[in-house]
Write a protein that holds these residues in place. Sequence first.
Motif, mmCIF file in Angstrom:
data_model
loop_
_atom_site.group_PDB
_atom_site.id
_atom_site.type_symbol
_atom_site.label_atom_id
_atom_site.label_comp_id
_atom_site.label_asym_id
_atom_site.label_seq_id
_atom_site.Cartn_x
_atom_site.Cartn_y
_atom_site.Cartn_z
ATOM 1 N N TYR A 167 -10.806 7.325 8.858
ATOM 2 C CA TYR A 167 -10.013 8.377 8.217
ATOM 3 C C TYR A 167 -10.538 9.754 8.607
ATOM 4 O O TYR A 167 -9.763 10.683 8.851
ATOM 5 N N TYR B 133 -2.401 -1.366 10.481
ATOM 6 C CA TYR B 133 -2.506 -1.634 9.032
ATOM 7 C C TYR B 133 -1.236 -1.155 8.331
ATOM 8 O O TYR B 133 -0.605 -1.886 7.571
ATOM 9 N N SER C 201 0.880 -1.187 0.000
ATOM 10 C CA SER C 201 0.000 0.000 0.000
ATOM 11 C C SER C 201 0.905 1.221 0.000
ATOM 12 O O SER C 201 2.091 1.126 0.381
ATOM 13 N N VAL D 207 -1.989 10.677 -8.301
ATOM 14 C CA VAL D 207 -1.230 11.828 -8.791
ATOM 15 C C VAL D 207 -0.129 11.462 -9.791
ATOM 16 O O VAL D 207 0.292 12.304 -10.576
ATOM 17 N N ARG D 208 0.335 10.202 -9.785
ATOM 18 C CA ARG D 208 1.437 9.827 -10.694
ATOM 19 C C ARG D 208 1.095 8.665 -11.613
ATOM 20 O O ARG D 208 1.885 8.325 -12.479
ATOM 21 N N SER E 281 -13.533 1.921 5.918
ATOM 22 C CA SER E 281 -12.579 2.625 6.780
ATOM 23 C C SER E 281 -12.709 4.151 6.709
ATOM 24 O O SER E 281 -11.994 4.856 7.421
HETATM 25 C C1 LIG Z 1 -8.443 2.156 9.239
HETATM 26 C C2 LIG Z 1 -7.210 2.223 8.428
HETATM 27 C C3 LIG Z 1 -7.058 1.067 7.511
HETATM 28 C C4 LIG Z 1 -7.107 1.533 6.100
HETATM 29 C C5 LIG Z 1 -7.510 0.435 5.179
HETATM 30 C C6 LIG Z 1 -8.329 0.918 4.045
HETATM 31 C C7 LIG Z 1 -7.846 1.319 2.891
HETATM 32 C C8 LIG Z 1 -6.497 1.194 2.542
HETATM 33 C C9 LIG Z 1 -5.888 2.182 1.889
HETATM 34 C C10 LIG Z 1 -4.499 2.103 1.557
HETATM 35 O O1 LIG Z 1 -3.851 1.087 1.774
HETATM 36 C C11 LIG Z 1 -3.842 3.316 0.938
HETATM 37 C C12 LIG Z 1 -3.307 4.133 2.028
HETATM 38 C C13 LIG Z 1 -2.801 5.339 2.026
HETATM 39 C C14 LIG Z 1 -2.205 6.130 0.988
HETATM 40 C C15 LIG Z 1 -3.129 6.850 0.116
HETATM 41 C C16 LIG Z 1 -2.790 7.884 -0.605
HETATM 42 C C17 LIG Z 1 -1.526 8.589 -0.488
HETATM 43 C C18 LIG Z 1 -1.012 8.949 -1.836
HETATM 44 C C19 LIG Z 1 0.084 9.923 -1.677
HETATM 45 C C20 LIG Z 1 0.790 10.195 -2.955
HETATM 46 O O2 LIG Z 1 0.370 9.771 -4.032
HETATM 47 O O3 LIG Z 1 1.826 10.830 -2.892
#
Ligand SMILES: CCCCC/C=C\C=C\C(=O)C/C=C\C/C=C\CCCC(=O)O
Length: 254
Positions: free
Chosen positions: A196, A151, A138, A241-242, A192
């Motif tokens: 957040y 997580y 992730s 974004v990328r 979730s």
């Molecule tokens: C309760 C918390 C558990 C979260 C689980 C649910 C979803 C999971 C999401 C992810 O794994 C992604 C997490 C975070 C990063 C998201 C975006 C950041 C992008 C930043 C960038 O592109 O520079």
Amino acid sequence: MKIEGKTAIVTGGAQGIGEQFCRALVDHGANVIIADLKKQRGEDLCRELNKQYRSNRAKFIQCDVTSKADLQNTIHFAIKTFGRLDILCNNAGVTEIGNWEKAIEINFTSVIRGTKLAIEVMSTRNGGHGGVIINTASMGAIFPIMGGPVYSGTKFGVLGFSRSLSNLNASDGIRVNVICPAFVRTEMFEASIPNYIDSYGNDFQKKMKKHIVSPVLVARGMIQLVEDDTKNDAVMRVTGVRGIDYYKFQESKL
Ligand SMILES: CCCCC/C=C\C=C\C(=O)C/C=C\C/C=C\CCCC(=O)O
Ligand SMILES: NC(=O)C1=CN([C@@H]2O[C@H](COP(=O)(O)OP(=O)(O)OC[C@H]3O[C@@H](n4cnc5c(N)ncnc54)[C@H](O)[C@@H]3O)[C@@H](O)[C@H]2O)C=CC1
């Protein structure tokens, strides 16, 4: 690796990101084992794919990745059914909401176990054909996630574990890569959102919009990692974004 004719296992393959992994792999000509707890969804997906591609290349097996016996059984099933195992996507994952210990088991321990069991059968040292292991981490493996510390910790773990296997390519013919998606609208993510909002504030949904990626794009990234034989120890980001790119860590001096 040319995907056509190869055999893949996708854990957590019945829905969300894993479902798109299964769709993409079958589309590229692979045999795919959909390994998931959710029997109905997994069987429905399997039936749909076999009908769509007029084939019998998708199979479902009920598998709890926290059970060593289930993981072993899934790998044996792949080999018994299709004669080989070439690709393992350790993708099943959960949030820590309600049970953080379980999240460690599913998101981290099971990835380690699945990887170790697959190495035994894929290794060229044991008479296997080599292969590719893709572990779903992730962006929370690179950045901390407020509201999801366990997580995020499991995903940092997946990243460190996977990268520490980079020598397997030379010794056993197995490439190990990590895929790091940003937010993907799946059941896990929807569940979730309240967490957040607690951590990032009421405007979270507005702020996160540009960071959303589709599960189809994540699957495109996975296919790229499988097909490109130069990718070993790669950390692929899939972000709003990328798009698809690779994260560069500092080189080890060892
Ligand atoms: C309760 C918390 C558990 C979260 C689980 C649910 C979803 C999971 C999401 C992810 O794994 C992604 C997490 C975070 C990063 C998201 C975006 C950041 C992008 C930043 C960038 O592109 O520079
Ligand atoms: N949705 C998101 O924003 C992001 C998700 N990820 C990761 O992607 C992976 C897939 O997540 P999503 O598709 O979003 O989730 P999802 O909740 O839509 O799908 C997860 C699948 O895993 C299965 N699963 C859960 N526990 C299992 C177990 N013990 N054994 C076997 N299968 C089990 C579920 O039944 C489900 O089919 C996870 O590892 C997650 O951490 C990574 C970055 C972002």
